[in-house]
Design an enzyme around this catalytic site. Structure first.
Site, PDB file in Angstrom:
ATOM      1  N   SER A  29       0.795  -1.229   0.000  1.00  0.00           N
ATOM      2  CA  SER A  29       0.000   0.000   0.000  1.00  0.00           C
ATOM      3  C   SER A  29       0.826   1.277   0.000  1.00  0.00           C
ATOM      4  CB  SER A  29      -0.947  -0.002   1.191  1.00  0.00           C
ATOM      5  OG  SER A  29      -0.211   0.000   2.392  1.00  0.00           O
TER       6      SER A  29
ATOM      7  N   LYS B 255     -12.552  -1.982   1.266  1.00  0.00           N
ATOM      8  CA  LYS B 255     -11.858  -1.068   0.344  1.00  0.00           C
ATOM      9  C   LYS B 255     -12.646  -1.024  -0.971  1.00  0.00           C
ATOM     10  CE  LYS B 255      -7.567  -1.140   2.840  1.00  0.00           C
ATOM     11  NZ  LYS B 255      -6.640  -2.114   3.414  1.00  0.00           N
TER      12      LYS B 255
ATOM     13  N   HIS C  68      -5.643  -4.479  -1.465  1.00  0.00           N
ATOM     14  CA  HIS C  68      -5.522  -3.359  -2.412  1.00  0.00           C
ATOM     15  C   HIS C  68      -5.596  -3.853  -3.862  1.00  0.00           C
ATOM     16  CE1 HIS C  68      -4.770  -0.073   0.377  1.00  0.00           C
ATOM     17  NE2 HIS C  68      -4.094  -0.949   1.087  1.00  0.00           N
TER      18      HIS C  68
END
Ligand SMILES: *Cc1c(COP(=O)(O)O)cnc(C)c1O
Length: 400
Positions: free
Chosen positions: A187, A246, A215
């Site tokens: 990240s 996310k 991610h």
């Protein structure tokens, strides 16, 4: 209550230490849903470049509708862990939909990806086994490995020769089973793990490969399945952990997807699953709607890719240095921590919300502004962002 003045005094000293070191975190208060533009508590509207809202699903109408519908049909909460009375048809449906989307046999839900990683290793591996982990893996992976009795090796970040050294050492130590585990995408830099090479190394050394896709799930790869798709090894990863918090809607919840037997044993023995409440029905219903959207069309991940490409080119043209790559995490390198803080403060005045990262979150001398692209950004938002960075960068002497 005991007289704990000395204890509170101790905490105040700790807190002051954080402030003095410039490590104290303050939380900006928002008064709107997450989106391309958010309003802060002082009433200012700013373009948001720091959410993990990659696909813009945090406030997507179809997702909100599905949450409302599940709330109506399945209630607000189950007041139970899964194995007592906390499993609804919706939970089973989401688990099988996640497995299908990710190309695994089965999947298991957790309250958070932090719990998925925290409860992954200890039930599956023991003293006779080896876990081999990238040195920059997420905190939740590190904590999960700490809770497990397996022998541990750490390889230098993204370094395939060093990974091979660890695989050889684990074999020489007589490890029964070996599991290599990495973030699919890291990240802080947007670095994408070399999963194709890692798979080949694991195969050559008889090891399993596990990835944390927080991610990546929903947008990496041409149909958004994740880093395994992006690297051409879809269906060839042994264990995948990820988050619903996310790209997949942004609420909360996590999962582990793997072979049926792996998931079955986690249901029996994974402590954050056994001893923590079931994921709330509105989140589960909305997450199914998210997968419906993503399986029906790649439009959102395609728009995210276009935004990412455009912004990366434009910010470089404006004179900034970025970490190269093609992930929607775009680290704008400033190097100096004070300058990075000044840059993020100045662009905020200019209406752009983007956060600076400096030591100890990133190595000393590697301070940066990390911006994150989203499918909710329109070109006009990104043009305003680049203009603000250019102006602030010139004022601070960072660019011409
Ligand atoms: C955000 C993140 C997590 C934690 O996810 P939650 O669902 O919020 O607990 C775990 N691993 C990685 C790599 C992450 O980026």
């Amino acid at each position: 209550m005991a007289d704990n003045n000395a204890f509170l005094e101790h905490l105040r000293t700790e807190l002051q230490g954080l402030r003095d070191a410039g490590l104290f975190k303050t939380e900006r208060v928002l008064s709107t849903p997450q989106g391309a533009v958010v309003r802060t508590a002082d009433g200012r509207e700013v373009i948001n470049l720091c959410a993990n809202n990659y696909l813009g699903l945090s406030s997507h109408p179809a997702v909100i509708d599905a949450a409302h519908e599940a709330l109506r049909t399945h209630g607000y909460g189950l007041s139970s862990v899964r194995f007592i009375c906390g499993t609804q048809d919706l939970h089973k449906a989401l688990e099988s939909r996640l497995a299908r989307f990710l190309g695994t046999e089965d999947a298991i839900l957790y309250a958070a990806a932090f719990d998925a990683n925290g409860g992954l290793f200890e039930p599956l591996l023991g003293e006779a086994d080896a876990i081999i982990s990238d040195e920059l893996n997420h905190a939740s992976i590190i904590d999960g490995i700490r809770l497990c009795k397996a022998q541990r090796w750490r390889y230098r970040h993204n370094d395939m020769a060093d990974l091979e050294r660890c695989l050889q050492e684990a074999a020489a130590a007589g490890a029964r089973f070996k599991l290599v585990f990495t973030d699919g995408v890291f990240s802080m830099d947007g670095t994408v793990a070399q999963l194709d090479r890692m798979r080949a190394l694991c195969d050559a050394h008889g090891a399993m490969l596990g990835i944390d896709e927080c991610h990546a799930t929903g947008f990496m790869g041409c149909t958004g399945r994740g880093t395994h798709e992006h690297r051409g090894i879809f269906g060839k990863v042994d264990i995948i952990t990820g988050t619903l918090g996310k790209a997949l809607g942004g609420a909360s919840g996590g999962f582990t997807a793997a072979r049926r037997d792996v998931v079955e044993l986690l249901r029996q023995r994974s402590r954050p699953y056994l001893f923590s409440n079931t994921v709330a029905p509105p989140i589960v219903g909305a997450s199914i709607a998210v997968l419906d959207l993503l399986e029906a069309s790649t439009a959102l991940r395609d728009k995210l890719a276009v935004n990412t490409h455009w912004f990366r080119e434009a910010i470089v043209k404006a004179g900034f240095e970025i970490k190269p790559g093609d992930h929607p995490i775009v680290p704008i390198m400033v190097y100096d921590a004070v300058k990075a803080q000044q840059l993020s403060a100045r662009v905020l005045e200019l209406g752009i919300y983007a956060v600076g990262f400096f030591f100890p979150v990133v190595p000393k001398g590697q301070a940066r502004i990390r911006v994150q692209m989203s499918a909710v950004h329109e070109r006009a938002h990104l043009e305003r962002a680049v203009a603000a960075f250019s102006q602030a960068g010139r004022e601070l002497g960072l660019v011409q």
